[in-house]
Design a protein around this motif. Structure first.
Motif, PDB file in Angstrom:
ATOM      1  N   ILE A  10       0.864  -1.175   0.000  1.00 58.56           N
ATOM      2  CA  ILE A  10       0.000   0.000   0.000  1.00 58.56           C
ATOM      3  C   ILE A  10       0.904   1.230   0.000  1.00 58.56           C
ATOM      4  O   ILE A  10       1.744   1.397   0.888  1.00 58.56           O
ATOM      5  N   LEU A  11       0.734   2.067  -1.032  1.00 63.23           N
ATOM      6  CA  LEU A  11       1.560   3.259  -1.186  1.00 63.23           C
ATOM      7  C   LEU A  11       0.689   4.508  -1.131  1.00 63.23           C
ATOM      8  O   LEU A  11      -0.491   4.476  -1.500  1.00 63.23           O
ATOM      9  N   GLU A  12       1.296   5.608  -0.697  1.00 61.07           N
ATOM     10  CA  GLU A  12       0.607   6.891  -0.786  1.00 61.07           C
ATOM     11  C   GLU A  12       0.402   7.211  -2.260  1.00 61.07           C
ATOM     12  O   GLU A  12       1.183   6.793  -3.125  1.00 61.07           O
ATOM     13  N   ALA A  13      -0.616   7.961  -2.556  1.00 62.02           N
ATOM     14  CA  ALA A  13      -0.976   8.251  -3.949  1.00 62.02           C
ATOM     15  C   ALA A  13       0.172   8.913  -4.706  1.00 62.02           C
ATOM     16  O   ALA A  13       0.453   8.556  -5.861  1.00 62.02           O
ATOM     17  N   ALA A  14       0.860   9.856  -4.072  1.00 63.81           N
ATOM     18  CA  ALA A  14       1.951  10.558  -4.746  1.00 63.81           C
ATOM     19  C   ALA A  14       3.095   9.602  -5.096  1.00 63.81           C
ATOM     20  O   ALA A  14       3.665   9.665  -6.196  1.00 63.81           O
ATOM     21  N   LEU A  15       3.412   8.707  -4.183  1.00 66.64           N
ATOM     22  CA  LEU A  15       4.472   7.737  -4.445  1.00 66.64           C
ATOM     23  C   LEU A  15       4.043   6.744  -5.521  1.00 66.64           C
ATOM     24  O   LEU A  15       4.835   6.385  -6.396  1.00 66.64           O
ATOM     25  N   ALA A  16       2.784   6.327  -5.489  1.00 71.00           N
ATOM     26  CA  ALA A  16       2.274   5.410  -6.511  1.00 71.00           C
ATOM     27  C   ALA A  16       2.334   6.064  -7.891  1.00 71.00           C
ATOM     28  O   ALA A  16       2.669   5.404  -8.887  1.00 71.00           O
ATOM     29  N   ASP A  17       2.023   7.357  -7.960  1.00 74.14           N
ATOM     30  CA  ASP A  17       2.106   8.082  -9.236  1.00 74.14           C
ATOM     31  C   ASP A  17       3.552   8.139  -9.732  1.00 74.14           C
ATOM     32  O   ASP A  17       3.818   7.933 -10.913  1.00 74.14           O
ATOM     33  N   ARG A  18       4.495   8.413  -8.830  1.00 74.00           N
ATOM     34  CA  ARG A  18       5.910   8.460  -9.234  1.00 74.00           C
ATOM     35  C   ARG A  18       6.380   7.083  -9.697  1.00 74.00           C
ATOM     36  O   ARG A  18       7.147   6.962 -10.652  1.00 74.00           O
ATOM     37  N   LEU A  19       5.922   6.037  -9.022  1.00 72.90           N
ATOM     38  CA  LEU A  19       6.254   4.673  -9.422  1.00 72.90           C
ATOM     39  C   LEU A  19       5.723   4.380 -10.813  1.00 72.90           C
ATOM     40  O   LEU A  19       6.435   3.826 -11.658  1.00 72.90           O
ATOM     41  N   LYS A  20       4.489   4.765 -11.077  1.00 68.97           N
ATOM     42  CA  LYS A  20       3.874   4.524 -12.386  1.00 68.97           C
ATOM     43  C   LYS A  20       4.629   5.269 -13.484  1.00 68.97           C
ATOM     44  O   LYS A  20       4.912   4.710 -14.538  1.00 68.97           O
ATOM     45  N   VAL A  21       5.008   6.529 -13.221  1.00 69.32           N
ATOM     46  CA  VAL A  21       5.753   7.316 -14.212  1.00 69.32           C
ATOM     47  C   VAL A  21       7.117   6.685 -14.474  1.00 69.32           C
ATOM     48  O   VAL A  21       7.530   6.521 -15.633  1.00 69.32           O
ATOM     49  N   ALA A  22       7.826   6.317 -13.420  1.00 70.01           N
ATOM     50  CA  ALA A  22       9.164   5.724 -13.569  1.00 70.01           C
ATOM     51  C   ALA A  22       9.083   4.409 -14.336  1.00 70.01           C
ATOM     52  O   ALA A  22       9.920   4.132 -15.203  1.00 70.01           O
ATOM     53  N   GLU A  25       8.263   5.074 -18.111  1.00 68.91           N
ATOM     54  CA  GLU A  25       9.419   5.619 -18.842  1.00 68.91           C
ATOM     55  C   GLU A  25      10.375   4.520 -19.279  1.00 68.91           C
ATOM     56  O   GLU A  25      11.069   4.654 -20.275  1.00 68.91           O
ATOM     57  N   ARG A  26      10.433   3.446 -18.549  1.00 71.33           N
ATOM     58  CA  ARG A  26      11.365   2.360 -18.854  1.00 71.33           C
ATOM     59  C   ARG A  26      10.687   1.180 -19.556  1.00 71.33           C
ATOM     60  O   ARG A  26      11.320   0.178 -19.851  1.00 71.33           O
ATOM     61  N   GLY A  27       9.392   1.289 -19.784  1.00 71.73           N
ATOM     62  CA  GLY A  27       8.677   0.222 -20.457  1.00 71.73           C
ATOM     63  C   GLY A  27       8.338  -0.952 -19.551  1.00 71.73           C
ATOM     64  O   GLY A  27       8.157  -2.071 -20.028  1.00 71.73           O
ATOM     65  N   TRP A  28       8.295  -0.711 -18.249  1.00 73.46           N
ATOM     66  CA  TRP A  28       7.985  -1.753 -17.283  1.00 73.46           C
ATOM     67  C   TRP A  28       6.579  -1.546 -16.745  1.00 73.46           C
ATOM     68  O   TRP A  28       6.005  -0.464 -16.849  1.00 73.46           O
ATOM     69  N   SER A  29       6.077  -2.558 -16.066  1.00 75.03           N
ATOM     70  CA  SER A  29       4.812  -2.376 -15.358  1.00 75.03           C
ATOM     71  C   SER A  29       5.128  -1.830 -13.965  1.00 75.03           C
ATOM     72  O   SER A  29       6.199  -2.119 -13.410  1.00 75.03           O
ATOM     73  N   PRO A  30       4.220  -1.033 -13.416  1.00 73.85           N
ATOM     74  CA  PRO A  30       4.452  -0.533 -12.053  1.00 73.85           C
ATOM     75  C   PRO A  30       4.613  -1.678 -11.049  1.00 73.85           C
ATOM     76  O   PRO A  30       5.409  -1.591 -10.118  1.00 73.85           O
ATOM     77  N   ALA A  35       7.955  -4.739  -7.353  1.00 74.16           N
ATOM     78  CA  ALA A  35       8.468  -6.033  -6.907  1.00 74.16           C
ATOM     79  C   ALA A  35       9.996  -6.032  -6.890  1.00 74.16           C
ATOM     80  O   ALA A  35      10.614  -6.547  -5.945  1.00 74.16           O
ATOM     81  N   ASP A  36      10.622  -5.458  -7.917  1.00 72.81           N
ATOM     82  CA  ASP A  36      12.086  -5.371  -7.948  1.00 72.81           C
ATOM     83  C   ASP A  36      12.606  -4.517  -6.798  1.00 72.81           C
ATOM     84  O   ASP A  36      13.605  -4.859  -6.159  1.00 72.81           O
ATOM     85  N   CYS A  37      11.930  -3.405  -6.537  1.00 68.60           N
ATOM     86  CA  CYS A  37      12.358  -2.523  -5.437  1.00 68.60           C
ATOM     87  C   CYS A  37      12.249  -3.229  -4.088  1.00 68.60           C
ATOM     88  O   CYS A  37      13.154  -3.129  -3.253  1.00 68.60           O
ATOM     89  N   VAL A  38      11.149  -3.938  -3.878  1.00 60.27           N
ATOM     90  CA  VAL A  38      10.969  -4.663  -2.617  1.00 60.27           C
ATOM     91  C   VAL A  38      12.035  -5.749  -2.491  1.00 60.27           C
ATOM     92  O   VAL A  38      12.642  -5.923  -1.423  1.00 60.27           O
ATOM     93  N   ALA A  39      12.283  -6.486  -3.580  1.00 60.54           N
ATOM     94  CA  ALA A  39      13.292  -7.555  -3.540  1.00 60.54           C
ATOM     95  C   ALA A  39      14.671  -6.994  -3.214  1.00 60.54           C
ATOM     96  O   ALA A  39      15.405  -7.568  -2.398  1.00 60.54           O
ATOM     97  N   GLN A  40      15.037  -5.868  -3.829  1.00 59.79           N
ATOM     98  CA  GLN A  40      16.334  -5.250  -3.560  1.00 59.79           C
ATOM     99  C   GLN A  40      16.423  -4.771  -2.116  1.00 59.79           C
ATOM    100  O   GLN A  40      17.452  -4.961  -1.450  1.00 59.79           O
ATOM    101  N   ALA A  41      15.362  -4.163  -1.626  1.00 60.56           N
ATOM    102  CA  ALA A  41      15.360  -3.682  -0.236  1.00 60.56           C
ATOM    103  C   ALA A  41      15.493  -4.844   0.749  1.00 60.56           C
ATOM    104  O   ALA A  41      16.220  -4.746   1.742  1.00 60.56           O
TER     105      ALA A  41
END
Length: 97
Positions: A10-22, A25-30, A35-41
């Motif tokens: 569960i993400l704040e709306a602003a963070l979810a929007d930044r995730l979707k944009v990022a 831009e790279r041709g990935w799904s949010p 999932a990659d960010c969580v795995a790395q963390a």
């Protein structure tokens, strides 16, 4: 054991929007980016915990060595400290030394 585990993030709306944009831009799904960010963390957290455990083991070993040195350097009641050290000057071939 399952190959995958499902998590809900569960993400704040602003963070979810930044995730979707990022991701876009790279041709990935949010979802894949999240999932990659969580795995790395999680990988970093696991490595950090292992390092902390090793540091605690090393600190314990250093404390044990310091206590042993303190005990050896304390006034003794007839203990020959020259026999405590395995490295001595003299003939290395002579096992009696």
């Amino acid at each position: 054991m399952a190959q995958e585990v499902k998590l809900t993030v569960i993400l704040e709306a602003a963070l979810a929007d930044r995730l979707k944009v990022a991701a876009t831009e790279r041709g990935w799904s949010p979802e894949s980016l999240a999932a990659d960010c969580v795995a790395q963390a999680l990988e970093v957290a696991i490595r950090h915990r292992v390092l902390i455990e090793r540091m605690e083991q090393i600190d314990g070993a250093i404390l044990d060595m310091a206590q042993a040195v303190g005990d050896l350097c304390a006034p003794s009641g007839g203990i020959d400290l020259s026999k405590v050290c395995r490295l001595r000057t003299g003939d290395a071939a002579d096992p009696a030394r």
